[in-house]
Each structure stands twice: as C-alpha cells, then as structure tokens.
Design an enzyme around this catalytic site. Structure first.
Site, PDB file in Angstrom:
ATOM      1  N   THR B  73       0.835  -1.205   0.000  1.00 25.05           N
ATOM      2  CA  THR B  73       0.000   0.000   0.000  1.00 25.05           C
ATOM      3  C   THR B  73       0.873   1.259   0.000  1.00 25.05           C
ATOM      4  OG1 THR B  73      -1.851  -1.085   1.094  1.00 25.05           O
ATOM      5  CG2 THR B  73      -1.714   1.295   1.342  1.00 25.05           C
ATOM      6  N   ASN B 154      -6.369 -10.255  -7.017  1.00 25.97           N
ATOM      7  CA  ASN B 154      -6.412 -10.938  -5.726  1.00 25.97           C
ATOM      8  C   ASN B 154      -7.626 -11.846  -5.562  1.00 25.97           C
ATOM      9  OD1 ASN B 154      -7.356  -8.202  -5.930  1.00 25.97           O
ATOM     10  ND2 ASN B 154      -7.944  -8.279  -3.790  1.00 25.97           N
ATOM     11  N   GLN B 182       0.138  -9.921  -5.878  1.00 27.16           N
ATOM     12  CA  GLN B 182      -0.356 -11.299  -5.996  1.00 27.16           C
ATOM     13  C   GLN B 182       0.421 -12.109  -7.032  1.00 27.16           C
ATOM     14  OE1 GLN B 182      -2.524 -12.598  -3.989  1.00 27.16           O
ATOM     15  NE2 GLN B 182      -3.459 -10.788  -3.047  1.00 27.16           N
ATOM     16  N   SER B 202       4.500  -6.853  -1.415  1.00 26.83           N
ATOM     17  CA  SER B 202       4.652  -6.944   0.035  1.00 26.83           C
ATOM     18  C   SER B 202       5.030  -8.366   0.423  1.00 26.83           C
ATOM     19  CB  SER B 202       3.388  -6.492   0.752  1.00 26.83           C
ATOM     20  OG  SER B 202       2.388  -7.435   0.586  1.00 26.83           O
ATOM     21  N   ALA B 203       5.886  -8.467   1.441  1.00 30.71           N
ATOM     22  CA  ALA B 203       6.510  -9.747   1.791  1.00 30.71           C
ATOM     23  C   ALA B 203       5.507 -10.781   2.295  1.00 30.71           C
ATOM     24  CB  ALA B 203       7.585  -9.516   2.851  1.00 30.71           C
ATOM     25  N   HIS B 204       4.457 -10.316   2.987  1.00 31.19           N
ATOM     26  CA  HIS B 204       3.602 -11.296   3.654  1.00 31.19           C
ATOM     27  C   HIS B 204       2.717 -12.086   2.706  1.00 31.19           C
ATOM     28  CE1 HIS B 204      -0.490  -9.372   3.800  1.00 31.19           C
ATOM     29  NE2 HIS B 204       0.220  -8.318   3.472  1.00 31.19           N
ATOM     30  N   CYS B 329     -21.462  -8.695   2.231  1.00 31.63           N
ATOM     31  CA  CYS B 329     -21.723  -8.850   3.654  1.00 31.63           C
ATOM     32  C   CYS B 329     -20.502  -9.201   4.486  1.00 31.63           C
ATOM     33  CB  CYS B 329     -22.790  -9.908   3.882  1.00 31.63           C
ATOM     34  SG  CYS B 329     -24.430  -9.197   3.860  1.00 31.63           S
TER      35      CYS B 329
END
Lengths: 326, 399
Positions: B73, B154, B182, B202-204, B329
């Site tokens: 981000t 994603n 992704q 991003s690494a995670h 939802c």
C-alpha cells in the site's frame, strides 16, 4: 474512530451465543406444504422478500387459522449471512401463536432484542443490524398476502433509517428543536445512521429513498426560510428586534439611523461614512465602517465621532452593537 | 478438528527458514544501519544479501532501485502520489489510467487524486475478468502521466497482460506501474522483460513477515518521496529500516522465486487447487467465476448457487477451514466488491463467490478434508436456502 475501532475484522466475535446457535442449527427453518396446511385446517401463506442478486432473500411460510387469524405454524428459508439466518429463525418463532395483526407489529428491533444473551448487549455489531430488517419486511409481506392488501398499508410513517427505525417526521423534528447542523449530531440524538450507514448518504450498502444529508439540508433551509418569514412578519408589525433580523434588514435598519442622525452632521463638515460589513461576535455585533471625504483623515474619527456614532446606534438599535472603523 | 488455511491471498504463514534468518536481528544484531559503529555496520552484510535476493527475484538491473517500504500500500501510494506531485502539480500532465478491479490501495489513491482535480480512467475487465491491453492503448492521451495495472487479481487470480501493456507504455512514453502483490512467488516476474518503471509488492503474500514491502524503481524514474525525513534508502524513503523484516523479505523472495519454488507452484500447488476445484465442481450448480484460464496457480473463485458467501465462510470456519469471500456482507465496510461487480452487478454471483487460495504449505490431506467440509456446508446451506425452497403452484416467486 477510537481504540475499539482500530482493529477491524471482529464482526463474528461480536455475535451473541443465540446468533451463533441459531445459525448453526436453526429451529424454524423448513417449509409448510399445501398438504400440511390442509391437514392443520389452515390457509397456507408464502411470502418472499429480497433477492439473491441483492445478497439477501427470505421466504416465509405461515399456516393461518382463518377463523381466528392465528398463525399456527411458521417456517422460513433464507439466502443470507449468519445474522440473516438467525434473525429469520427468531422472526418465524415470534410469529407462532400470534394473530396476523399482532405479527405485523413485530419489528426488526424486536428480532434483534430476542437474539440478545444479555438485555444490555447488542446481539450483533452495528454493521449487521441491517440483516434483521428483512425479517421484519417479510412479515409485512406475508400479512399483506393474507389480507389481500398492499404492504405499504402497514407502514404509517416514512422510515428513513431501517436499522434503528427512525422516521422522517422524527428526524425533521429533532433537527428543528435541537438546531442540529451535522449528520453526526443527528446520529447522536436519534441513532439514525449508526448501524449499516446506508441512510447517511448515497453510495452506501443499499440505495434508499431518503438520506440524512438531504434531510438535514432540506430541514435547515426550511428553518432558514421560516426564520426569514418570521423576520418579515415581525418587521411589518414593528416588533422586530435586531437579533431576529436578517442581514439585509440589519443593514437597512442601521443605514436609516445613520441617515437620520449621523450623516447630516458628517456632511456638514464635508465628510461621510459607509457600512462595510456586519459580523456576529456573540454577544456583540461588530459593525465595520469606513469614513469618507474629510472624515477619513479626521483625528476625531477614532474618538469623539466614533463614540457618538456608537452610542446613537446602541440607543436606537441594539446595545450590543460595536462600531469599528477600518 | 483439522485446521486448513486456504486464504493465502490475504496473507501467508512465515516460512520457518525466513523466521530463522530474522531472529538474530532482534536481540543480537540490533544496531541502526545508519550508525557508523560496528553495531550499525553489523547489519549491512545481511541487508546487502536481502537486496541481492530481491533484485534477483524480479530481475531488476543493478542500476535500478528497490526501495524498502512498510507494505505494498505504501509502495503504491508512493508511485501514484509521486507522479501527481512531479508530473501533474509540477508538470503538464493530468491523467492516470487504471482498472476497475485494482486493490483499494490503488483505487482509493486514485479517488483521492480525483478530488484534487486529476482525471482518472478506470478500465473495465472482460467477461473472463481480464483487462485487454488494447483498452490501454485507446485510453492513453497526451495528458496521461501514469498507467497503473495490477499483475494478478487478488480475487480471481487472473493474470493481466503486463508485457503487452509495458510495450504500449514504452512506445507512447507513459510511465508504467504494476501492483505485483499477488504475482510474486506465483509465476516468474521480470521487470526488465515487461518494460516496467515501477512495481509494488509486500513480503507477507509470499511467506515473509507483515509490515514490510518493496517498490521497484527503474533507473531515471525516481519520484518525490512520500515520507520526508532521514536519508535512508538514498533519500527515497525516510525512516529507519526494519532490518529483521527486510532480511526476512529477502529470504522469502529467494525461497519463493527460485526455479524450483516456481515449478512447485506451477505443478504441485496448482494440482492441489485443481483437485479441490474439480471436487467442488462435481456439486450441482457451481461454477468458477471468470473461468479456469490464465490464473495464478493457487487461486480459485467459486460460486455456489443458492449459498450466500458469508454463510459459506461461517460453515467452513466452524469446521476449521479458512477461506474468504468478496461478497458485500463479509467485509467490514459492507461495500460490494468491485471485482464481483465487474462480472455484472445484477448477477447473483456477486454474493455467492468464495475464494480458496492455497500455498506451498498446503498438503493433499488438508485438501481432502476441505473438500469434505465444503460438500457438507453446501448440503446444509442449500437445505435451508430460499433458492431451493418449496413453493406451492399458486405462488409466484419474488426471489
């Protein structure tokens, strides 16, 4: 935003045990067939509300005794999330043994309260409150089918916030009485807009007929209008005080005093003055003026002349007027 | 009860090897890398190694930069807002092109720029969920400052034609950024081959730690930084680097992008995904949203008719299986998912989609268990679904 809102994703943790249990094993899910209704000597009512394409749909079955109008059996089928299923289950349960007229009075708030483990703790987090609204709507639908009338005939007022069941009339009244100026204030006073937030402004979860932002703007402009009307009426009858005047009325009132009592004196010395602005500076009213002609260089403009102008205006118009030359 | 994690597009487990490599940087090698003394300098060898792994993993040239950031981000915001400052506020451009199905990091940053007077084009995807590169060519104008398109989606796992878009941007002279969050670890990512100016990751998402990300910047494409402060990262991103996480990200990249790892992903992870998918598709009235072609090997987005997505997640969770849904939802903010909407907002698909995303740590035994859980959940929820409910002949369905 506050400490409790900083970590998201806790929706399911906030469900009551009742919601969890009813989602895992609903007691009233199922159907009532024509055969079953006949067997009970009742009339079968089937009502649908919502649509799968909207993410929420429910079908309600009632076996109604036509002599007494009592709902003898009540079952549901649902396409929806856990809260929707649990709400439908309670809703079907609450209908059993009631007459159709009594059942129509069940609201989504009753359904949510029935799902609480403890009377003071909400059964679902605010975003999920909306899922119980459909349980309420489908009852009205079923009752309208039974009675052969329009669903709308059960609703006596226009509901703006379905989650908290706050009507348009209530909102307008609260805004007027408490002189509310923001949507946050409306939510604090009425709880409208505190749950799924669809009714706050266009572009939320659901499309609504009325939005709080518009109701606020419309009500405020109505308030302004009626304030102006009052000012005009009071002016006609000569009862208008400075604090109730509109800006134009204030300028006119001051100008007429200036013309009568001040300007003739200034003109004699080859000077004059004009009004630049009036600002409310509670409890004062600050009148900004500029001297013209020979007054503009006169040393008395900030002393004797100024005091004279100010005291005349205070006497004739309002004691809180202050005169500030620029 | 077995626990099966099938939500690897949300985040992944840290690879134990990565964790091992990170450990010394908490209590032993804890110096500030900017310090001159040996405590600080002691962090450098492993930081250099991490950079080597990162450059190798995406085939960056030595003269390019890979800036360490807090997450994808931040990387994305650095590019979009940097372009805004340099090319729009202080330049003569005023247009950004993106797609309708980007991650909120991109979409929300673009929406913000719109409030500041920037023109943004949001290109739609086709019925298979893929962006067609020709639509980029048609959207580029003299005013276009940036094209920003995700490499893989994603929700659907659909892979976008980044190489083709890169060529279009190169020939028209427009800067090109891709959100590769992704993509890394799912298939080979080559920034030079695809003519990219920037990528974010991003690494995670590839078995590294959370709270660390990267921004590739091609030589000559440096932007005004998002964070002002110290001279870290050559002045491109201020703030003391999280050394442990940077080392972790380097190792995670190394482990996820080796030839062997990518081959395992392509052959083995995809096989498990296909096994799960095939078993689910044997259930009546289930479909793969967007179809099976051109996807990351680990992802499948499946619609179960008559079963609302969140209720499906509930049943899976009750039985130890973690998956996710793009349906309205399930998300905290209750807003409908743009990816689902892209397939048609009238469609019930928007509320019946469940995403299963695997990783190299899933086993066949887990998949067998997950299949059983899914089958039972579908059976139970369809039994109480209004979509499959009885109606007397006289009743006209309004559902």
């Amino acid at each position: 935003m506050a400490k409790n809102d900083l970590i998201s994703g806790s929706i399911w943790d906030e469900y009551s045990n009742q919601v969890v249990n009813r989602m895992n094993s609903p007691q009233h899910q199922g159907e009532i067939t024509e055969e079953r209704a006949k067997e009970l000597g009742t009339k079968l009512i089937v009502a649908d509300f919502g649509a799968e394409s909207c993410g929420d749909a429910v079908r309600l079955y009632w076996a109604v005794n036509e002599k007494t109008d009592v709902i003898e059996e009540s079952k549901f089928k649902s396409f929806g999330c856990g809260t929707a299923i649990a709400s439908s289950d309670v809703m079907a349960e609450l209908c059993v043994g009631k007459t159709v007229d009594e059942a129509v009075k069940i609201t989504n708030i009753d359904v949510e309260k029935a799902l609480r483990d403890n009377p003071d703790t909400p059964a679902v987090p605010p975003q999920k409150m909306h899922c119980s609204v459909m349980a309420y709507d489908v009852i009205k639908k079923a009752a309208s089918e039974y009675k052969g009338v329009d669903m709308e005939s059960f609703e006596t007022e226009v509901i703006v916030c379905e989650c908290a069941r706050v009507s348009l009339g209530t909102l307008q009244e609260v805004i007027k009485i408490n002189d509310l100026t923001t949507v946050e204030q409306i939510t604090d006073f009425t709880k409208a807009g505190a749950f799924c937030k669809s009714c706050v402004k266009p572009g939320g979860h659901e499309e609504m007929e009325h939005y709080l932002v518009d109701i606020l703007t419309d009500t405020r402009s109505q308030m302004e209008e009626s304030k102006m009307k009052d000012a005009a009426d009071a002016s006609e009858s000569g009862e208008l005080t400075f604090d109730k005047m509109t800006l134009v009325q204030r300028i006119k009132a001051i100008d007429s005093v200036l013309d009568e009592d001040i300007r003739p004196m200034l003109l004699m010395d080859g000077g004059n003055m004009e009004i630049i602005d009036i600002k409310e500076n509670i409890p004062h009213y600050d009148l900004y003026i500029r001297y013209l002609g020979s007054c503009s260089g006169c040393s008395s403009g900030s002393t004797g002349t100024l005091y004279a102008i100010e005291s005349v205006l205070q006497q004739k118009i309002d004691e809180n007027l202050r005169v500030l030359p620029i | 009860m077995m626990e099966v994690y099938l939500d690897n597009n949300a985040t992944t487990m840290v690879d134990p090897k990565v964790f091992e490599e990170m450990k010394p940087f908490f209590c032993d090698i804890y110096g500030n890398p900017n310090s001159l003394h040996k405590f600080g300098a002691g962090t450098h060898p492993k930081m250099v190694e991490a950079l080597d792994f990162l450059y190798e993993g995406i085939n960056a040239a030595d003269e390019d930069d890979i800036i360490i950031t807090g997450n994808a981000t931040e990387s994305i915001n650095t590019v979009i807002k940097g372009i805004w400052v340099d090319e729009i506020l202080n330049g003569n451009k005023n247009h950004i092109i993106t797609s309708e199905v980007e991650h909120p990091a991109t979409t929300a940053a673009c929406k913000f720029l719109e409030t500041q007077g920037v023109k943004v084009t949001y290109l739609p995807v086709n019925e298979e969920g893929v962006l067609e590169s020709s639509s980029i060519r048609d959207a580029i104008t003299e005013e276009t400052a940036l094209v920003t398109i995700m490499w893989a989606n994603n929700e659907t796992g659909k892979i976008f034609p980044i190489k083709e878009i890169g060529l279009i941007c190169k020939t028209t002279g427009v800067a090109f950024h891709s959100d590769a969050t992704q993509a890394i670890g799912k298939f080979p990512v080559d920034v030079q081959d695809c003519n990219l100016d920037y990528i974010s990751f991003s690494a995670h998402k590839f078995h590294g730690p959370k709270g660390i990300g990267g921004l590739y910047v091609k030589k000559g494409s440096a932007l005004t930084p998002l964070l002002n402060g110290g001279e870290q990262m050559g002045g491109h991103r201020a703030g003391t680097v999280d050394v442990a996480s940077m080392v972790g990200m380097g190792w995670a990249m190394h482990l996820a992008t080796s030839k062997m790892a990518l081959a395992y992903e392509e052959n083995h992870v995809s096989k498990l995904r296909d096994k799960l998918e095939t078993a689910i598709l044997e259930l009546p009235e289930t479909i793969v949203i967007g179809g099976k072609g051109n996807r990351t090997p680990n992802t499948t987005l499946i619609s179960f008719r008559g079963v609302e997505g969140e209720s499906m997640l509930w049943d899976l969770n009750q039985n130890g299986v973690g998956a996710s849904t793009g349906s309205a939802c399930a998300s905290e903010d209750l807003e409908a998912n743009p990816v689902m909407n892209a397939f048609g907002s009238d469609s019930e698909l928007a509320h019946t989609g469940v995403r299963f995303s695997l990783s190299r740590f899933n086993t066949e035994e887990q998949i067998d268990y997950a299949i059983e859980v899914v089958q039972n959940a579908v059976k139970r929820l369809r039994a109480l679904s209004s979509s499959y409910a009885y109606a007397p002949e006289s009743h006209k369905s309004a559902l």
